[in-house]
Write an enzyme that holds these catalytic residues in place. Structure first.
Site, PDB file in Angstrom:
ATOM      1  N   LYS A 171       0.909  -1.043   0.156  1.00  0.00           N
ATOM      2  CA  LYS A 171       0.379   0.023  -0.262  1.00  0.00           C
ATOM      3  C   LYS A 171       0.895   1.144  -0.130  1.00  0.00           C
ATOM      4  CE  LYS A 171      -0.103  -0.056   4.951  1.00  0.00           C
ATOM      5  NZ  LYS A 171      -0.989  -0.768   5.557  1.00  0.00           N
TER       6      LYS A 171
ATOM      7  N   ARG B 125     -10.851  -0.283  14.615  1.00  0.00           N
ATOM      8  CA  ARG B 125     -10.459   0.823  13.546  1.00  0.00           C
ATOM      9  C   ARG B 125     -11.412   0.275  12.527  1.00  0.00           C
ATOM     10  NH1 ARG B 125      -4.927   1.340  10.445  1.00  0.00           N
ATOM     11  NH2 ARG B 125      -5.557  -1.219  10.010  1.00  0.00           N
TER      12      ARG B 125
ATOM     13  N   MET C  77       8.511  25.228   1.015  1.00  0.00           N
ATOM     14  CA  MET C  77       8.468  24.049   0.439  1.00  0.00           C
ATOM     15  C   MET C  77       8.962  23.186  -0.712  1.00  0.00           C
ATOM     16  SD  MET C  77       5.123  24.383  -2.136  1.00  0.00           S
ATOM     17  CE  MET C  77       4.133  25.673  -1.213  1.00  0.00           C
TER      18      MET C  77
ATOM     19  N   TYR D 279      12.824  32.145   5.952  1.00  0.00           N
ATOM     20  CA  TYR D 279      11.645  32.464   6.382  1.00  0.00           C
ATOM     21  C   TYR D 279      11.109  32.696   7.780  1.00  0.00           C
ATOM     22  CZ  TYR D 279       9.771  31.637   1.548  1.00  0.00           C
ATOM     23  OH  TYR D 279       9.852  31.048   0.191  1.00  0.00           O
TER      24      TYR D 279
HETATM   25  C1  LIG Z   1      -0.451  -1.740   6.569  1.00  0.00           C
HETATM   26  C2  LIG Z   1      -0.815  -3.333   7.538  1.00  0.00           C
HETATM   27  C3  LIG Z   1       0.011  -4.221   7.495  1.00  0.00           C
HETATM   28  C4  LIG Z   1       1.462  -3.536   7.381  1.00  0.00           C
HETATM   29  O1  LIG Z   1       2.163  -3.862   9.048  1.00  0.00           O
HETATM   30  P1  LIG Z   1       3.108  -3.252   8.851  1.00  0.00           P
HETATM   31  O2  LIG Z   1       3.782  -3.511  10.339  1.00  0.00           O
HETATM   32  O3  LIG Z   1       4.044  -2.413   8.257  1.00  0.00           O
HETATM   33  O4  LIG Z   1       4.108  -5.139   8.488  1.00  0.00           O
HETATM   34  C5  LIG Z   1      -0.227  -5.371   8.012  1.00  0.00           C
HETATM   35  N1  LIG Z   1      -1.768  -5.474   7.951  1.00  0.00           N
HETATM   36  C6  LIG Z   1      -3.067  -4.612   7.530  1.00  0.00           C
HETATM   37  C7  LIG Z   1      -3.938  -4.870   8.055  1.00  0.00           C
HETATM   38  C8  LIG Z   1      -2.348  -3.299   7.418  1.00  0.00           C
HETATM   39  O5  LIG Z   1      -3.237  -2.697   7.527  1.00  0.00           O
END
Ligand SMILES: *Cc1c(COP(=O)(O)O)cnc(C)c1O
Length: 368
Positions: free
Chosen positions: A38, A136, A313, A264
């Site tokens: 991801k 979550r 930036m 800045y």
């Molecule tokens: C991002 C994520 C992972 C990966 O976690 P790491 O700590 O980066 O290995 C695994 N399972 C879910 C549901 C996640 O959202």
């Protein structure tokens, strides 16, 4: 001093292979390995990384959102892809691209089932996510009867896996809580399996879960940060190799006299002579303002160069008063020795935040 070509994020695929092999060495031979790619594969490049991981024969991929899975399919990735957080608006796209949804509530289960039936699917693979304490996303234990009745005699979808996510797998002070999550997941899984009459895959561990909770590896594990060389605990540092090096070059050097100001809002007023180097990377690239005013530092000629003044930036300025360096010289923001984890710790952040924050305008270079 080495010369760099502007700002680049170098990714060492050999190190990636090393990390995957190390993580796999912690598993039973028949435990599957899901690679979480991801957020541009934690800021690297999801297509390049997924193609390489496909060569290494990982069993599954996961992305957070549907659009990320579509990118992988369009690049020719054929390994199964779990979408961790699909939204109902994208359920048709999921089926069109052979992506596999995580379904985490009755609302999304019903919505996906309706679309799968409408598209005349048979046994379309879905994954049921259970909340065991992260609070979550996920069904709760009390949803089980409802899930089973919804799935009764259904032909369009089939449960490929049951999974859950640990809240504090890296924190051994929370071991009791984590063990409770594991027990609760086992209990949920056994009731669902009995109700379904077949056994989907079970998975619960992320990287730190793989390292710290071998009893919870089940049928598959999901790793993201570990593949990038971060184990969330110094005791694993020697086993991992960080794969990303963020480099840049010195654009210009200035000498400030006592009383001169820098950047800045004149955030720094020199109290003595200060030699500064201006670097072509800024908060638009992920180096947030929190790193400014001597919080963060980068490495020039093996020495710490503190970020001074406010982060701009597109640029930062660093203190090179005592560092032997010239315009055009290479600067390491983070890499294999001074890691992304250490860089981000200077502002109480974590590798998970800095890596995907590196902006897409920074060129990625891959080494095999
Ligand atoms: C991002 C994520 C992972 C990966 O976690 P790491 O700590 O980066 O290995 C695994 N399972 C879910 C549901 C996640 O959202």
């Amino acid at each position: 001093m080495p010369k760099a070509q502007g700002t680049v994020l170098e990714i060492d695929l050999k190190a990636l292979k090393h990390n995957v092999e190390f993580l796999k060495s912690r598993l039973q031979p028949n435990t599957k390995f899901l690679a979480v790619v991801k957020a541009f594969a934690y800021g690297s490049n999801s297509v390049e990384v997924a193609k390489y991981l496909e060569e290494l024969h990982v069993d599954y991929f996961a992305v957070a959102y549907v659009s990320e899975g579509v990118v992988l399919r369009e690049a020719g990735i054929t390994t199964p892809i779990l979408v961790l957080h699909p939204l109902p608006e994208s359920f048709e796209t999921i089926i069109e691209h052979c992506l596999e949804p995580s379904l985490y509530s009755h609302r999304v289960l019903k919505a996906f089932l309706a679309i799968a039936e409408n598209k005349k699917q048979t046994d379309y693979p879905i994954h049921l996510k259970f909340n065991t304490g992260l609070n979550r996303l996920g069904f709760s234990e009390t949803d089980i009867p409802n899930i089973l009745s919804t799935l009764q005699d259904v032909k369009a979808i089939k449960v490929s896996s049951l999974f859950s996510h640990l809240a504090a797998s890296e924190d051994l002070k929370e071991k009791e809580f984590t063990l409770q999550q594991i027990e609760q997941f086992k209990k949920i899984a056994s009731v669902i399996i009995k109700g379904l009459g077949y056994k989907p895959m079970l998975h619960q561990c992320n990287t730190s879960g793989i390292l710290n909770y071998p009893m919870a590896h089940f049928d598959m594990v999901r790793s993201g940060i570990g593949m990038h060389g971060h184990g969330n605990d110094p005791k694993y540092n020697s086993y991992f190799k960080p794969i990303a090096t963020l480099k840049t070059t010195i654009s210009q050097i200035h000498i400030l006299k006592k009383g001169d100001s820098l950047g800045y809002n004149r955030a720094l007023i020199a109290t003595e002579t200060v030699r500064t180097a201006t670097l072509p990377i800024g908060h638009a690239d992920g180096i947030t303002r929190a790193y400014g005013n001597r919080k963060g530092y980068v490495i020039i000629n093996n020495q710490k160069a503190y970020i001074i003044g406010n982060v701009c930036m597109d640029m930062i300025m660093v203190d090179v008063t005592t560092i032997d360096c010239n315009e055009g010289d290479e600067v390491i923001i983070f890499g294999t020795e001074y890691t992304a984890e250490q860089f981000s710790e200077t502002i109480n952040s974590i590798s998970y935040e800095i890596l995907p924050a590196i902006s897409q305008r920074i060129k990625r270079v891959f080494y095999r």
